[in-house]
Design a protein around this motif. Structure first.
Motif, PDB file in Angstrom:
ATOM      1  N   PHE A  52      32.297  47.158  61.832  1.00 55.79           N
ATOM      2  CA  PHE A  52      30.884  46.873  61.580  1.00 55.79           C
ATOM      3  C   PHE A  52      30.217  47.907  60.662  1.00 55.79           C
ATOM      4  O   PHE A  52      29.029  47.833  60.398  1.00 55.79           O
ATOM      5  CB  PHE A  52      30.112  46.774  62.903  1.00 55.79           C
ATOM      6  CG  PHE A  52      28.734  46.183  62.756  1.00 55.79           C
ATOM      7  CD1 PHE A  52      28.559  44.892  62.272  1.00 55.79           C
ATOM      8  CD2 PHE A  52      27.605  46.923  63.075  1.00 55.79           C
ATOM      9  CE1 PHE A  52      27.281  44.346  62.113  1.00 55.79           C
ATOM     10  CE2 PHE A  52      26.328  46.388  62.927  1.00 55.79           C
ATOM     11  CZ  PHE A  52      26.171  45.096  62.445  1.00 55.79           C
ATOM     12  N   GLY A  53      31.004  48.873  60.182  1.00 54.68           N
ATOM     13  CA  GLY A  53      30.468  49.813  59.208  1.00 54.68           C
ATOM     14  C   GLY A  53      29.684  50.978  59.773  1.00 54.68           C
ATOM     15  O   GLY A  53      28.992  51.689  59.037  1.00 54.68           O
ATOM     16  N   LEU A  54      29.779  51.195  61.087  1.00 58.01           N
ATOM     17  CA  LEU A  54      29.088  52.340  61.696  1.00 58.01           C
ATOM     18  C   LEU A  54      29.936  53.602  61.640  1.00 58.01           C
ATOM     19  O   LEU A  54      29.432  54.702  61.822  1.00 58.01           O
ATOM     20  CB  LEU A  54      28.730  52.023  63.158  1.00 58.01           C
ATOM     21  CG  LEU A  54      27.784  50.832  63.353  1.00 58.01           C
ATOM     22  CD1 LEU A  54      27.610  50.534  64.835  1.00 58.01           C
ATOM     23  CD2 LEU A  54      26.431  51.098  62.704  1.00 58.01           C
ATOM     24  N   GLU A  55      31.237  53.432  61.421  1.00 56.31           N
ATOM     25  CA  GLU A  55      32.167  54.551  61.195  1.00 56.31           C
ATOM     26  C   GLU A  55      33.049  54.172  60.014  1.00 56.31           C
ATOM     27  O   GLU A  55      33.228  52.990  59.709  1.00 56.31           O
ATOM     28  CB  GLU A  55      33.054  54.794  62.421  1.00 56.31           C
ATOM     29  CG  GLU A  55      32.322  55.179  63.688  1.00 56.31           C
ATOM     30  CD  GLU A  55      31.987  56.653  63.749  1.00 56.31           C
ATOM     31  OE1 GLU A  55      32.266  57.376  62.768  1.00 56.31           O
ATOM     32  OE2 GLU A  55      31.433  57.081  64.779  1.00 56.31           O
ATOM     33  N   GLU A  56      33.624  55.181  59.364  1.00 57.29           N
ATOM     34  CA  GLU A  56      34.525  54.910  58.242  1.00 57.29           C
ATOM     35  C   GLU A  56      35.901  55.488  58.545  1.00 57.29           C
ATOM     36  O   GLU A  56      36.024  56.652  58.958  1.00 57.29           O
ATOM     37  CB  GLU A  56      33.964  55.525  56.952  1.00 57.29           C
ATOM     38  CG  GLU A  56      34.619  54.959  55.706  1.00 57.29           C
ATOM     39  CD  GLU A  56      33.868  55.293  54.427  1.00 57.29           C
ATOM     40  OE1 GLU A  56      34.367  54.937  53.353  1.00 57.29           O
ATOM     41  OE2 GLU A  56      32.783  55.907  54.507  1.00 57.29           O
ATOM     42  N   ALA A  57      36.926  54.658  58.371  1.00 59.04           N
ATOM     43  CA  ALA A  57      38.297  55.108  58.635  1.00 59.04           C
ATOM     44  C   ALA A  57      38.805  55.995  57.502  1.00 59.04           C
ATOM     45  O   ALA A  57      38.414  55.819  56.345  1.00 59.04           O
ATOM     46  CB  ALA A  57      39.209  53.897  58.802  1.00 59.04           C
ATOM     47  N   GLN A  58      39.680  56.958  57.854  1.00 59.01           N
ATOM     48  CA  GLN A  58      40.312  57.778  56.811  1.00 59.01           C
ATOM     49  C   GLN A  58      41.433  57.012  56.104  1.00 59.01           C
ATOM     50  O   GLN A  58      41.681  57.229  54.924  1.00 59.01           O
ATOM     51  CB  GLN A  58      40.893  59.075  57.422  1.00 59.01           C
ATOM     52  CG  GLN A  58      39.877  60.172  57.631  1.00 59.01           C
ATOM     53  CD  GLN A  58      39.145  60.033  58.956  1.00 59.01           C
ATOM     54  OE1 GLN A  58      39.495  59.180  59.757  1.00 59.01           O
ATOM     55  NE2 GLN A  58      38.135  60.857  59.179  1.00 59.01           N
ATOM     56  N   GLU A  59      42.100  56.138  56.863  1.00 58.92           N
ATOM     57  CA  GLU A  59      43.213  55.380  56.290  1.00 58.92           C
ATOM     58  C   GLU A  59      43.155  53.940  56.806  1.00 58.92           C
ATOM     59  O   GLU A  59      42.562  53.659  57.845  1.00 58.92           O
ATOM     60  CB  GLU A  59      44.562  55.990  56.696  1.00 58.92           C
ATOM     61  CG  GLU A  59      44.806  57.385  56.166  1.00 58.92           C
ATOM     62  CD  GLU A  59      46.143  57.944  56.642  1.00 58.92           C
ATOM     63  OE1 GLU A  59      47.066  57.136  56.932  1.00 58.92           O
ATOM     64  OE2 GLU A  59      46.260  59.180  56.746  1.00 58.92           O
TER      65      GLU A  59
END
Length: 509
Positions: A52-59
């Motif tokens: 949902f775009g509240l966190e961003e993954a590193q990979e």
């Protein structure tokens, strides 16, 4: 049936070194209800926040309807057809239903809101999905079930094809849950896809088509719901057997240790929120209080613990009046309090685990010298509780904000149950924690009861009320409308009519 969402090798590492997702890959089929379950800290909420775009993954990569997409914020998610209904509703309480639904996408007439058009749109989307709402009522005047319906419509009005529901039944009665499930089934018929996050395994099996179990940042298994049982899911989540049986009452005859006499409370709007509440709590018992949220439970608990002053009535702790004393004075008389809102009243987010654990006892000889705090004793005490309560953290010196929601709850419970309490006011003690941690807290409450404490248990989880309570009180509209003493065979559905004000004490039950 096609795949609507594909997650490929998602990795999320927080700045404090916690690895929340360890190469997670998951496919969500279109037009199904797909449940995701796991222990606190298993990574399920983080994974959904990434979607949902509240966190961003590193990979890792995200594919939606076969197309690789980049989701940097919730606007990107909504634009792609992904909506999320949060456990704590994201609504403006002083705005009307239609104002909330169209916030940010309002139809305008010049620079002003086109009210007529906004109401037309609200009515249309409400009718299209069979989700009637009182479009001109303010959110603060709606019951919890209708507020949740507004949240769902808020996502649908923005053309969500995939809906993420985070603990959607945690504040609902069984009757309201049934209405919600009918809504979800109708949405599924409309080819909407639902991701359902919950700790209530019975409900997961009732509503879900597929179930994914996560543990330690990885996926353990994804199976059809019909091929699983509650016990199997619990075992896959925590790696051991979990008991769902009722905890038998302690048969010792206790003494009255807490008495409330005719407690009333009138709020700043001159509304009588509590109306002559009276009850007794004995040692060796757990007195359960249940009701739909917003019927006076919060005010009652805050009056008992000194956080709010009663308008009238008296409270006695072992025959000594404690009405309207300060919280610290009440705590000194061996009353502990697990608050309903852990973030607002339970912890200081930026403070360390050690600081949060000793906040009510730092001045005592065990932890305080003449001039300085005894740092080693504080560290040892905190680490003992971390071990006993299975709190997942890298260090006792980390800020509480670095923990998952469930582990923050365990910090609060650890502090309150380790204070040698005579009376425990336990308000939603297991909200947001997994079945393994829930069983631990339940057993610790039982142990406290068996040691002679009296526990006043306030919970929206009716399974918890039925599992733990010696007696049960039901509150509706600021009044105790029913007491159950012998309740063998009673179910959540049996409590529901009293909670909704459809039955009263003299109408049987």
């Amino acid at each position: 049936m096609g795949t609507i969402l594909s997650l490929k090798d998602i990795v999320k590492v927080y700045p404090n070194g916690v690895i929340a997702n360890k190469g997670v890959s998951l496919d969500i089929e279109e037009g199904v209800i797909h449940a995701i379950v796991g222990e606190n800290g298993a990574g399920k909420t983080t994974l959904m926040k990434i979607v949902f775009g509240l966190e961003e993954a590193q990979e890792g990569q995200i594919y939606f309807k076969g197309k690789k997409i980049k989701i940097k914020n919730s606007y990107d998610a909504i634009k792609n057809g992904i909506g999320m209904v949060h456990q704590h509703f994201m609504l403006a309480p002083d705005l009307t239903v239609y104002e909330n639904l169209l916030l940010g996408i309002e139809p305008k007439r010049g620079i002003f809101l086109n009210t007529k058009k906004a109401i037309e749109i609200t009515k249309k989307v409400s009718n299209d999905y069979g989700l009637p709402v009182p479009y001109d009522k303010k959110i603060k005047d709606l019951p919890i079930g209708l507020r949740q319906r507004v949240e769902i419509l808020k996502a649908l009005i923005r053309n969500a094809e995939l809906l993420i529901l985070d603990e959607p039944t945690s504040v609902l009665t069984p009757q309201e849950t049934e209405v919600l499930f009918n809504t979800l089934k109708n949405l599924k018929k409309d080819r909407k896809t639902i991701i359902f996050i919950s700790h209530k395994l019975e409900e997961v099996l009732e509503i879900a088509d597929k179930v994914t179990v996560m543990r330690d940042g990885k996926i353990v298994v994804t199976k059809n719901a019909e091929d699983l049982t509650e016990h199997e899911i619990a075992y896959l989540m925590v790696g051991r057997e979990i008991s769902f049986e009722r905890i038998p009452p302690n048969n010792k005859e206790g003494e009255v240790i807490l008495e409330a006499k005719n407690i009333s409370f009138v709020n700043e709007d001159n509304i009588k929120v509590l109306k002559d509440i009276s009850f007794e709590l004995k040692s060796y018992e757990i007195l359960g209080l249940c009701g739909v949220e917003g019927n006076g439970q919060t005010e009652l608990v805050e009056i008992l613990t000194g956080l709010r002053k009663a308008s009238s009535g008296k409270i006695f702790l072992k025959d000594k009046e404690i009405t309207n004393l300060l919280p610290r004075d009440i705590r000194e008389k061996r009353m502990s309090h697990i608050p309903e809102d852990r973030m607002k009243n339970g912890v200081a987010e930026r403070a360390t685990l050690e600081e949060n654990i000793i906040v009510d006892r730092y001045y005592k000889n065990s932890f305080s010298g003449r001039l300085l705090l005894k740092e080693k004793e504080i560290e040892n005490h905190t680490n003992e509780l971390i071990k006993k309560f299975n709190i997942v953290t890298l260090s006792s010196k980390n800020p509480v904000s670095s923990l998952s929601g469930g582990n923050i709850q365990k910090v609060v419970v650890a502090r309150e149950l380790s204070s040698d309490p005579l009376i425990i006011i336990a308000d939603q003690p297991t909200r947001g924690i997994d079945v393994g941690s829930e069983e631990l807290v339940h057993n610790l409450l039982k142990d406290a009861r068996d040691s002679g404490a009296g526990i006043f248990l306030v919970s929206a989880d009716l399974d918890e009320i039925l599992k733990l309570s010696t007696r049960i009180l039901v509150i509706y509209n600021g009044e105790i409308v029913k007491e159950f003493i012998n309740y063998e065979g009673l179910t959540g559905k049996g409590l529901g009519p009293y909670m909704l004000g459809l039955k009263k004490e003299n109408e049987g039950g």
